[in-house]
Design a protein around this motif. Structure first.
Motif, PDB file in Angstrom:
ATOM      1  N   HIS A 183      48.254  42.399  28.221  1.00 17.98           N
ATOM      2  CA  HIS A 183      47.408  42.620  29.339  1.00 17.98           C
ATOM      3  C   HIS A 183      46.109  41.860  29.124  1.00 17.98           C
ATOM      4  CE1 HIS A 183      50.607  45.054  29.924  1.00 17.98           C
ATOM      5  NE2 HIS A 183      50.455  45.830  29.381  1.00 17.98           N
ATOM      6  N   ILE A 184      45.614  41.494  30.244  1.00 23.40           N
ATOM      7  CA  ILE A 184      44.602  40.947  30.292  1.00 23.40           C
ATOM      8  C   ILE A 184      43.215  42.154  31.123  1.00 23.40           C
ATOM      9  CG2 ILE A 184      44.147  39.644  33.101  1.00 23.40           C
ATOM     10  CD1 ILE A 184      42.875  36.811  31.554  1.00 23.40           C
ATOM     11  N   LYS A 185      43.736  42.956  31.081  1.00 19.69           N
ATOM     12  CA  LYS A 185      43.036  44.029  31.980  1.00 19.69           C
ATOM     13  C   LYS A 185      41.899  43.973  32.931  1.00 19.69           C
ATOM     14  CE  LYS A 185      44.249  47.128  28.537  1.00 19.69           C
ATOM     15  NZ  LYS A 185      45.507  48.597  28.877  1.00 19.69           N
ATOM     16  N   ASN A 186      42.254  43.001  33.726  1.00 17.57           N
ATOM     17  CA  ASN A 186      41.755  42.907  34.970  1.00 17.57           C
ATOM     18  C   ASN A 186      43.350  41.967  36.212  1.00 17.57           C
ATOM     19  OD1 ASN A 186      40.191  41.052  37.296  1.00 17.57           O
ATOM     20  ND2 ASN A 186      38.477  43.062  36.313  1.00 17.57           N
ATOM     21  N   LEU A 187      43.292  42.392  37.464  1.00 13.39           N
ATOM     22  CA  LEU A 187      43.525  42.144  37.792  1.00 13.39           C
ATOM     23  C   LEU A 187      43.241  41.010  38.908  1.00 13.39           C
ATOM     24  CD1 LEU A 187      46.204  42.545  40.529  1.00 13.39           C
ATOM     25  CD2 LEU A 187      44.400  43.886  42.004  1.00 13.39           C
ATOM     26  N   ALA A 188      42.282  39.703  39.552  1.00 14.27           N
ATOM     27  CA  ALA A 188      41.933  38.700  38.855  1.00 14.27           C
ATOM     28  C   ALA A 188      41.598  37.853  38.080  1.00 14.27           C
ATOM     29  CB  ALA A 188      40.321  38.743  39.881  1.00 14.27           C
ATOM     30  N   LEU A 189      41.616  37.958  37.268  1.00 10.68           N
ATOM     31  CA  LEU A 189      41.460  37.619  36.026  1.00 10.68           C
ATOM     32  C   LEU A 189      42.739  37.588  35.871  1.00 10.68           C
ATOM     33  CD1 LEU A 189      39.233  38.294  33.109  1.00 10.68           C
ATOM     34  CD2 LEU A 189      39.132  36.278  35.217  1.00 10.68           C
ATOM     35  N   ASP A 190      43.947  38.080  35.899  1.00 10.88           N
ATOM     36  CA  ASP A 190      45.738  38.301  35.128  1.00 10.88           C
ATOM     37  C   ASP A 190      46.242  36.471  36.734  1.00 10.88           C
ATOM     38  OD1 ASP A 190      48.019  38.800  34.598  1.00 10.88           O
ATOM     39  OD2 ASP A 190      48.350  39.834  36.268  1.00 10.88           O
ATOM     40  N   LEU A 191      45.549  37.079  37.975  1.00  7.75           N
ATOM     41  CA  LEU A 191      46.090  35.838  38.521  1.00  7.75           C
ATOM     42  C   LEU A 191      45.626  34.629  38.231  1.00  7.75           C
ATOM     43  CD1 LEU A 191      45.799  37.942  42.252  1.00  7.75           C
ATOM     44  CD2 LEU A 191      48.270  36.619  41.385  1.00  7.75           C
ATOM     45  N   LEU A 192      44.118  34.269  38.049  1.00  9.87           N
ATOM     46  CA  LEU A 192      43.766  33.603  37.038  1.00  9.87           C
ATOM     47  C   LEU A 192      44.127  32.383  36.258  1.00  9.87           C
ATOM     48  CD1 LEU A 192      41.669  31.085  37.732  1.00  9.87           C
ATOM     49  CD2 LEU A 192      39.871  32.748  36.294  1.00  9.87           C
ATOM     50  N   PHE A 193      45.156  33.863  35.443  1.00  9.99           N
ATOM     51  CA  PHE A 193      45.367  33.028  33.731  1.00  9.99           C
ATOM     52  C   PHE A 193      46.726  32.438  34.209  1.00  9.99           C
ATOM     53  CE2 PHE A 193      48.125  32.793  30.265  1.00  9.99           C
ATOM     54  CZ  PHE A 193      46.632  32.360  29.227  1.00  9.99           C
ATOM     55  N   ASP A 194      47.586  33.623  34.843  1.00 13.15           N
ATOM     56  CA  ASP A 194      48.836  32.477  35.854  1.00 13.15           C
ATOM     57  C   ASP A 194      49.059  31.854  36.617  1.00 13.15           C
ATOM     58  OD1 ASP A 194      49.954  34.991  33.902  1.00 13.15           O
ATOM     59  OD2 ASP A 194      50.618  35.807  35.860  1.00 13.15           O
ATOM     60  N   GLN A 195      48.105  31.732  37.830  1.00 12.19           N
ATOM     61  CA  GLN A 195      48.387  31.117  38.720  1.00 12.19           C
ATOM     62  C   GLN A 195      47.275  29.796  38.927  1.00 12.19           C
ATOM     63  OE1 GLN A 195      50.217  33.182  42.480  1.00 12.19           O
ATOM     64  NE2 GLN A 195      50.984  34.548  41.335  1.00 12.19           N
ATOM     65  N   GLY A 196      46.101  30.020  38.537  1.00 15.38           N
ATOM     66  CA  GLY A 196      44.877  29.016  38.519  1.00 15.38           C
ATOM     67  C   GLY A 196      44.192  29.414  39.854  1.00 15.38           C
ATOM     68  N   VAL A 202      41.482  49.823  40.819  1.00 18.04           N
ATOM     69  CA  VAL A 202      41.912  50.694  39.120  1.00 18.04           C
ATOM     70  C   VAL A 202      42.477  48.812  38.821  1.00 18.04           C
ATOM     71  CG1 VAL A 202      44.321  51.456  38.684  1.00 18.04           C
ATOM     72  CG2 VAL A 202      43.213  52.560  39.750  1.00 18.04           C
ATOM     73  N   GLY A 203      42.615  47.986  39.703  1.00 15.23           N
ATOM     74  CA  GLY A 203      43.195  46.475  39.402  1.00 15.23           C
ATOM     75  C   GLY A 203      41.750  45.748  38.301  1.00 15.23           C
ATOM     76  N   ALA A 204      40.809  46.421  38.963  1.00 13.50           N
ATOM     77  CA  ALA A 204      39.595  45.953  38.452  1.00 13.50           C
ATOM     78  C   ALA A 204      39.217  46.390  37.010  1.00 13.50           C
ATOM     79  CB  ALA A 204      37.958  46.335  38.914  1.00 13.50           C
ATOM     80  N   PHE A 205      39.875  47.005  36.417  1.00 15.28           N
ATOM     81  CA  PHE A 205      39.502  47.437  34.803  1.00 15.28           C
ATOM     82  C   PHE A 205      41.796  47.332  34.295  1.00 15.28           C
ATOM     83  CE2 PHE A 205      36.721  50.080  37.361  1.00 15.28           C
ATOM     84  CZ  PHE A 205      36.116  49.651  36.575  1.00 15.28           C
ATOM     85  N   ASP A 206      42.311  46.696  34.889  1.00 19.26           N
ATOM     86  CA  ASP A 206      43.540  46.779  34.412  1.00 19.26           C
ATOM     87  C   ASP A 206      44.192  45.221  35.489  1.00 19.26           C
ATOM     88  OD1 ASP A 206      45.794  47.150  32.586  1.00 19.26           O
ATOM     89  OD2 ASP A 206      45.022  49.137  31.647  1.00 19.26           O
ATOM     90  N   SER A 207      45.606  44.887  34.487  1.00 18.80           N
ATOM     91  CA  SER A 207      46.468  43.620  35.501  1.00 18.80           C
ATOM     92  C   SER A 207      47.617  44.878  35.505  1.00 18.80           C
ATOM     93  CB  SER A 207      47.158  42.784  34.602  1.00 18.80           C
ATOM     94  OG  SER A 207      47.052  42.859  33.257  1.00 18.80           O
TER      95      SER A 207
END
Length: 873
Positions: free
Chosen positions: A743-756, A798-803
């Motif tokens: 887990h990258i542990k952040n909702l926004a960064l998870d989306l950025l990593f997966d979908q740019g 919650v997504g600010a601290f976890d994906s």
């Protein structure tokens, strides 16, 4: 002279032709139903456990959805937290909830296609009645063109990321048991939003029906109740309800947390507003009881997550909910809104101070007693209003006598303080009921005496547990409550709410505040977590920075690396020395075996092993024999265990730690005895699952395992698929402590990593659109809007601290709530639209009555014409 009257309008007129659906939409609906049914049957037939039963259940659910979609759709949502059995099946990419959604879609679309044909032959009168009655509700459940465009664009973005993820994994390969670093992990992430889009027309149609939103809200509330009940069972089984110092974080029924994450945290924050809706908005007592019980369970589940994200998200979302609800009711009276918030804040501060005082010496027992006294203080207020001071003085004398007798009895009876307190509670409740029915001075007097006796009994409970210091603190709090009750009974305006439902909400809020104070003050584990917050945030920022640095090219920054590719990137491209280990199933030279690697760190603790496990049924105090066929090129130590565990944390265990000698290319056989002792002896209401597990205890090394056979008494084989001939069926992996690689542990960064950046921007527009519409925009006056907005805000915090979007079931429900936000509209705007767009529908009157009136007018005109003809010369 003959008079010709115009014929009454035909019931099969042009309106019926306009309402009759064309053949192509019906064929399209049937095509979707057949596609969903085919996919669902394929998955059900491949189910690792009793596939024919799975097929039969799939067909039965299809029939239910086709006949009663209004039951199937909410029931599907209600089952979401418990319809996941990966620890038993070994499936990660596919799961039972997928089959349930496909069955709901297949039956729902088939029923819709068949009903559309039936509607075409219905009489115009009945059709006009339904159209006029449901026109405004239909508008309130429609998606705007902008919303449809955003949904389509985000779906396209996820589809592109799906293709990129499969390509990054080396191309498409199908296997029912692929893991997080395999190509189908991209499909696992993609399906959550795709399934919501698949169900969107059915959900939109359900919202157009009377009570549709209520049924969906009830389904979400029941889902929360089931998830919270699973947490309660887990705590009963492994820690006890009131142990807040043990290093144990509940996972409930969310198996996705076997490699960490915040699935339970995000689910709680997302669903709690809907339970509040159930408790406060429905007049029927049964729905209120459901909401109240679920809220009580959910409050406990939130407290025992020990999640700082939950402790931050839930209060903020509830504060937003209060603001939005009161803004609707007070019609934007800001002064009144600020006054309500100020009163609530002052009440919370006083309750927190009282809770801290009674807890520091009296513990949880004193806190529970104080909550009971406060609850009856609020409930008794209406029955003792305007009572004279002389009555209070007499009541004090009577309560003192009862208190003295109770204290004497408490000193001689077994568990005397608790027995006396229970008797005082019963007496207070009985006197309260009597006072409400009779409304006489004598009944009010009896109620005051019983309530004062209860306060004295609460002090006895505190003193019996914590000694003189606890007794002193409890006396101070009880005196404060007595003074408050006296002045509340004397003032003109009531201090406490008059309605029982609002009183229970106030009591629940006070109990939550006191319970939170008790956990923070007395739970060593929670205190340690908060004291380590700064260091945890620094490590989290470092992890975010490292994760995003793996996007190497402008194309990856724009479109992402692909759905679900973060675990593989972490495992194969990271230089982190603390990687926990991994596994692969290998087929080579006609042999199938498991390749299991250990962590890269040098010093191993019990929770640092990467385990391959299987849930088993063992007998207590029995002798088992384990036979291992394995090979290695290095001297390697193994860790074998049979443990009671829910998912991550072990309780009682039986161990073996053999050492495998290096014999390259040759299989070795090890025979190990294992005694279960007391394992497997659990209580029916709090079962302890038992797992067999194997792990590599040597850092940086790997072992190949061809078979694992566990034989119990009378030669019974315990392990299923012991030779891995059916791939990884029934086998399950877990990492208790190291979770960052998955887990990258952040909702926004998870989306950025997966979908740019493109996918992140579309997701932001989609979620912000639903939030703005329900909090500030066109849907802000809709009764459901505050709850949808609060749910979205809680989940995002919650997504600010976890994906959270890498958990398909939780992501599915989040996307579903976002779609609800996009479909709601302002009821007033709906009525205006109905008047402007369809003036022919006004006034709303059944067509059969209109025709009957026209015929009656024709008869009256005929009679009048006949009379006039008779009078003519």
């Amino acid at each position: 002279m003959a008079v010709t009257h115009p014929a009454a309008p035909s019931r099969l007129s042009s309106n019926d032709a306009l309402s009759r659906p064309s053949l192509f939409p019906r064929i399209a609906l049937l095509g979707i139903a057949l596609a969903c049914g085919f996919c669902g049957l394929v998955i059900a037939h491949a189910y690792p456990i009793r596939p024919m039963v799975a097929v039969a259940l799939f067909i039965a659910w299809c029939v239910l959805a086709g006949v009663r979609i209004s039951i199937a759709l909410p029931a599907m949502i209600a089952l979401l937290p418990i319809i996941g059995f990966a620890p038993r099946t070994g499936w990660l990419t596919f799961e039972e909830f997928d089959v349930l959604v496909l069955a709901t879609s297949a039956g729902g679309y088939a029923g819709l296609a068949l009903q559309s044909g039936a509607r075409a032959s219905m009489r115009t009168a009945r059709g006009a009645t339904k159209l006029s009655a449901n026109f405004s509700s239909g508008l309130s459940a429609n998606l705007s063109i902008v919303s449809i465009a955003l949904i389509a664009l985000f779906l396209a973005s996820t589809a592109i990321a799906l293709e990129r993820g499969i390509a990054d994994a080396g191309g498409f390969r199908f296997d029912w048991f692929q893991g997080y670093d395999d190509p189908l992990n991209s499909l696992r992430i993609f399906k959550s939003f795709a399934l919501v889009v698949l169900l969107l027309p059915l959900a939109q149609g359900e919202l157009k029906k009377p009570g549709g939103s209520d049924r969906i809200g009830l389904g979400i509330t029941i889902a929360l109740g089931l998830a919270a009940f699973a947490v309660l069972q887990e705590r009963l089984a492994f820690t006890g309800l009131l142990d807040f110092s043990d290093d144990y974080r509940a996972t409930g029924s969310f198996w996705e947390m076997h490699v960490g994450g915040a699935a339970l945290d995000g689910f709680l924050a997302l669903t709690i507003p809907f339970a509040i809706r159930e408790a406060l908005r429905h007049a029927h007592w049964s729905r209120f009881v459901v909401g109240a019980v679920v809220l009580a369970l959910a409050a406990y589940a939130c407290l025992v997550t020990f999640s700082r994200g939950v402790y931050l998200a839930v209060p903020i979302s509830l504060l937003l909910l209060v603001v939005l609800v009161f803004r609707q009711r007070l019609r934007l009276d800001r002064r009144m809104l600020w006054w309500v918030l100020a009163k609530g804040g002052a009440f919370a501060i006083v309750v927190a101070a009282c809770g801290f005082m009674v807890f520091r010496g009296g513990g949880y027992r004193a806190v529970i007693a104080a909550i009971a006294v406060l609850a009856l203080t609020i409930a008794i207020d209406a029955s003792i209003r305007r009572t004279r001071p002389a009555m209070w003085l007499a009541a004090l004398v009577g309560a003192a006598l009862l208190g003295a007798l109770g204290t004497a009895a408490a000193s001689v009876l077994p568990r005397g303080p608790y027995v006396v307190f229970a008797l005082a509670c019963l007496a207070c409740l009985a006197s309260l009921i009597h006072a409400e029915r009779t409304r006489t001075p004598s009944s009010a007097m009896a109620a005051i005496i019983a309530w004062l006796w209860l306060a004295i009994a609460a002090c006895v409970v505190a003193g019996g547990w914590g000694g003189h210091g606890a007794l002193r603190d409890s006396v101070v709090v009880m005196v404060l409550l007595v003074v408050l009750a006296f002045f509340a009974a004397r003032v003109k305006q009531p201090v406490w709410p008059a309605r029982r439902r609002e009183q229970l909400a106030t009591i629940g809020f006070a109990a939550l505040v006191m319970g939170s104070v008790a956990i923070f003050a007395g739970g060593a584990y929670m205190g340690g977590r908060f004291s380590a917050s700064r260091g945890d945030l620094d490590s989290r920022i470092a992890h975010w920075t490292e994760g995003i640095s793996r996007l190497k090219s402008p194309e990856q920054w724009l479109l992402g690396k692909g759905l679900g590719r973060f675990p593989a990137t972490s495992l194969y491209e990271s230089l982190d020395a603390a990687l926990p280990g991994n596994y692969h199933l290998v087929r080579r030279n006609g042999e199938t075996f498991l390749s299991l690697s250990g962590p890269r760190i040098k010093y191993l603790g019990f929770g640092e092993f990467f385990r391959i496990s299987q849930r088993v049924a063992v007998q207590p105090n029995a002798h088992y024999v384990l036979t291992i066929e394995a090979r290695t090129a290095s001297l390697i130590g193994l860790h074998i265990e049979i443990c009671e565990k829910q998912l991550l944390y072990n309780a009682g265990c039986a161990f073996a730690e053999p050492v495998l000698q290096p014999v390259p290319g040759k299989w070795q056989t090890l025979v190990l005895p294992l005694d279960t002792k007391g394992l497997g002896a659990t209580r029916w209401y709090a079962p302890k699952p038992v797992f067999f597990a194997v792990a590599v205890a040597s850092p940086g090394l790997a072992v190949e395992i061809r078979s694992l056979r566990l034989v119990g008494p009378r030669g019974a084989e315990v392990l299923a698929n012991s030779d891995f001939s059916y791939r990884m069926a029934h086998w399950f992996s877990s990492s208790d402590k190291y979770h960052l690689p998955w887990h990258i542990k952040n909702l926004a960064l998870d989306l950025l990593f997966d979908q740019g950046a493109v996918g992140l921007a579309l997701f932001t527009l989609l979620v912000a659109g639903a939030l703005i519409r329900t909090a500030l925009g066109r849907a802000r006056r809709h009764p459901d809007a505050p709850y949808v907005a609060a749910a979205i805000v809680g989940f995002v915090i919650v997504g600010a601290f976890d994906s959270l979007l890498d958990v398909p079931r939780v992501a599915f429900l989040f996307y579903f709530v976002v779609m609800l936000g996009l479909m709601l509209r302002n009821p007033r705007a709906t009525r205006v639209a109905a008047q402007g767009l369809a003036p022919a529908l006004q006034p709303v009157e059944p067509a059969i009555d209109v025709e009957a009136s026209a015929r009656e007018r024709s008869k009256r005109r005929a009679r009048a014409f006949g009379d006039r003809s008779a009078r003519m010369p």
